[in-house]
Design an enzyme around this catalytic site. Structure first.
Site, PDB file in Angstrom:
ATOM      1  CG  ASP A   1      -2.088  -0.858   1.180  1.00 52.38           C
ATOM      2  OD1 ASP A   1      -2.192  -1.656   0.232  1.00 52.38           O
ATOM      3  OD2 ASP A   1      -2.933  -0.778   2.096  1.00 52.38           O
ATOM      4  CG  ASP A   2       0.108   3.864   2.258  1.00 51.75           C
ATOM      5  OD1 ASP A   2      -1.044   3.531   1.914  1.00 51.75           O
ATOM      6  OD2 ASP A   2       0.414   4.106   3.445  1.00 51.75           O
TER       7      ASP A   2
ATOM      8  CG  HIS B   1      -4.565   2.693  -0.583  1.00 54.99           C
ATOM      9  ND1 HIS B   1      -5.464   1.938   0.141  1.00 54.99           N
ATOM     10  CD2 HIS B   1      -3.619   3.096   0.327  1.00 54.99           C
ATOM     11  CE1 HIS B   1      -5.084   1.881   1.398  1.00 54.99           C
ATOM     12  NE2 HIS B   1      -3.974   2.584   1.541  1.00 54.99           N
TER      13      HIS B   1
ATOM     14  CG  HIS C   1      -3.581   6.813   3.164  1.00 56.94           C
ATOM     15  ND1 HIS C   1      -3.880   6.734   4.510  1.00 56.94           N
ATOM     16  CD2 HIS C   1      -3.212   5.566   2.796  1.00 56.94           C
ATOM     17  CE1 HIS C   1      -3.682   5.491   4.930  1.00 56.94           C
ATOM     18  NE2 HIS C   1      -3.290   4.762   3.905  1.00 56.94           N
TER      19      HIS C   1
ATOM     20  CE1 TYR D   1      -4.551   5.982   8.426  1.00 53.25           C
ATOM     21  CE2 TYR D   1      -6.292   6.976   7.102  1.00 53.25           C
ATOM     22  CZ  TYR D   1      -5.035   7.042   7.679  1.00 53.25           C
ATOM     23  OH  TYR D   1      -4.260   8.168   7.514  1.00 53.25           O
TER      24      TYR D   1
ATOM     25  CG  HIS E   1       2.241   0.341   4.412  1.00 58.74           C
ATOM     26  ND1 HIS E   1       1.889  -0.568   5.389  1.00 58.74           N
ATOM     27  CD2 HIS E   1       1.131   1.091   4.165  1.00 58.74           C
ATOM     28  CE1 HIS E   1       0.615  -0.375   5.724  1.00 58.74           C
ATOM     29  NE2 HIS E   1       0.132   0.619   4.997  1.00 58.74           N
TER      30      HIS E   1
END
Length: 242
Positions: A55-56, A106, A110, A153, A208
């Site tokens: 992710d991210d 995503h 965020h 989250y 991540h």
């Protein structure tokens, strides 16, 4: 619904590499959401099978190292991209796809979608997808070429889940994670994630690719998988979004 679950990935040129054992095609219309930390069901994985997700990103210094580690072991993963990061790192997004990885989404920045209005949440989703698509294919579109999404989250709402399902977009949670949002050494993180893997036996793992400790740990983690006879499953979409 899952298709081509027995299909093997391309042959790896390195005989001793971990490799990608098979490809699992996910139909979002039949499987709208998976991941045991958020939902009742997960992917139909056998014992000692894992799906690697990140992710991210993308974030140049760390994502590049993770891509290099995956490439050395001929492993394919799924990257859930932040739209503003994709916009700033389009060549890296293209590299992910060129190396056979799956591109998921995503949001744009965020945001915690439970803490903003429905309209703002939809704008975060659509703007993020459009930025990812522009970086990947050179054309902005709120219809993703790969209809996979993960909530920041893991904070979803019934209205957003219903919306994504109506659009034919599968929502991915995770079965367990590396907790790499917490500061620790690569060695500590390796101990943590291998312990969780031993306990679970299989599953969708969340990392991540923006974290330096994860990038530093990844070669050792992939070697651990190989040494302990784990198999990597690569997920792809069986359909296009409607």
């Amino acid at each position: 619904m899952f298709a081509a679950s027995g299909a093997r990935a391309e042959t790896c040129l390195r005989a001793d590499a971990l490799g990608t054992s098979r490809v699992l095609s996910v139909d979002p219309a039949a499987t709208p959401r998976v991941g045991l930390q958020s939902f009742p069901d997960s992917l139909p994985l056998d014992d000692h099978e894992v799906v690697l997700t990140f992710d991210d990103g993308p974030h140049g210094p760390t994502t590049t190292k993770i891509l290099e580690a995956l490439s050395r072991e001929c492993v394919r993963a799924t990257f859930f991209l932040i739209g503003q990061s994709a916009a700033a790192n389009a060549p890296l997004v293209k590299r992910m796809a060129a190396e056979g990885h799956t591109i998921g989404h995503h949001t744009w920045a965020h945001a915690d979608l439970k803490k903003i209005t429905l309209a703002a949440a939809i704008e975060q989703i659509d703007r993020g997808i459009a930025a990812d698509e522009l970086a990947l294919n050179g054309k902005a579109s709120a219809v993703p070429s790969t209809p996979f999404f993960r909530f920041p989250y893991f904070e979803s709402t019934p209205a957003l889940l219903a919306l994504l399902q109506s659009r034919g977009i599968a929502v991915f949670g995770a079965d367990f994670w590396a907790s790499d949002w917490n500061k620790m050494t690569p060695e500590q993180q390796l101990t943590l994630i291998t312990g969780r893997l031993q306990q679970a036996g299989r599953g969708i793992i969340l990392f991540h690719d923006t974290k330096a400790q994860t990038a530093a740990m990844m070669p050792d983690f992939l070697r651990y998988l190989r040494a302990n006879h784990y198999r990597v499953v690569h997920i792809m979409s069986a359909t296009k979004s409607r």
